[in-house]
Write an enzyme that holds these catalytic residues in place. Sequence first.
Site, PDB file in Angstrom:
ATOM      1  N   SER A 112      35.761  42.390  41.682  1.00 25.57           N
ATOM      2  CA  SER A 112      34.682  42.954  42.484  1.00 25.57           C
ATOM      3  C   SER A 112      34.161  41.918  43.481  1.00 25.57           C
ATOM      4  O   SER A 112      34.927  41.380  44.276  1.00 25.57           O
ATOM      5  CB  SER A 112      33.576  43.447  41.545  1.00 25.57           C
ATOM      6  OG  SER A 112      32.597  44.178  42.250  1.00 25.57           O
ATOM      7  N   HIS A 135      37.828  46.720  44.390  1.00 24.12           N
ATOM      8  CA  HIS A 135      37.472  48.142  44.336  1.00 24.12           C
ATOM      9  C   HIS A 135      36.386  48.444  45.359  1.00 24.12           C
ATOM     10  O   HIS A 135      35.804  47.544  45.963  1.00 24.12           O
ATOM     11  CB  HIS A 135      37.033  48.561  42.927  1.00 24.12           C
ATOM     12  CG  HIS A 135      35.751  47.945  42.476  1.00 24.12           C
ATOM     13  ND1 HIS A 135      35.063  48.370  41.363  1.00 24.12           N
ATOM     14  CD2 HIS A 135      35.009  46.931  42.994  1.00 24.12           C
ATOM     15  CE1 HIS A 135      33.967  47.638  41.212  1.00 24.12           C
ATOM     16  NE2 HIS A 135      33.910  46.762  42.182  1.00 24.12           N
TER      17      HIS A 135
END
Length: 331
Positions: A112, A135
Amino acid sequence: MRLKPDRAILARVHDLLAVRNSQPLPTGHVRPELAVTALAEGEGSELLLYDEIGFWGIWAVDVAAALSTVSGPLHVRINSPGGDVFDGVAIYNLIADYPDQVTVTVDGLAASAASFIAMAGDTIRMNRASQMMIHDASGGCRGNAADMKAMAALLDMISSTIASIYAGRAGGEVEEWRERMLVDGGFGTWYTAEEAVATGLADELVPLPSEPDEPTDGGQAAARAVAALFPYAMPGEDRWRLAARIPSEGSTDRSEGSTDRSEGSTDQAPAQSQPHPPAEHEPAPAPPTPEPAVEPAPEEPQPDAWASAVAHLTTPPSTEDVWDRLREALL
């Protein structure tokens, strides 16, 4: 289509972050104190990002304070599940603007927000068995339909901004990276260390440490145990010494010494028993009767030296022999 940022939305986001940061930490939780460690002279400093980004982990203000105290090359080590996007972007920019050489090593996970922080390094390395995950941005919202639409627009804009960081470092188009970030319904794409290098998200793999020239005590014991069980895995000279039972230079073979002693006893004639001198108060004993001559036993044929030397190789060792070799090797 890229959406233009809405200043009102951004201002609201900053207000929400300010409220969040003013909240007390959970009971018993203490935020880690971020610090840099000075390495050997000429090697610069090391910064560990071993926590979540933002929230109750590492804040951008912590990184700014730590970097203000160092100079020279910087080594950033990352093991983080990610966290707050805006703190992550600020940390990314702090590291990217650092005036000297920056090496980033992913020690465990860069997921992330931690994954795009890693893109700030001049050199990005993936340690053994490490992984990286990218993501789409996610967030929550409470309000009416207009609030929900505004939040969706903000998340889409943030995700495109993050994709541009990956594209700028690894190459490719922003749309391609958005597709990878949206895999599995937005849960994103996971990369092994090798895949991260192949994709361009990292430059190199951290090599395995080189083996020491001399084995440690434990390594010597293991080597002796292996040599006892698998003599043919030894180097050529040692293998044939073991096969022929020839001692190495400076060593003593007990079996050879025992053979010499037995051969020496065979060559000597049996000692004749000597009569005790007579006591003064006893009469002199009669002279002994001469014993008949004993013919020497016929000499036995000498065994073949090579056949004797390799006999133990043609006969399967017993369980006791294997245990004896292991004891000698390990003790």
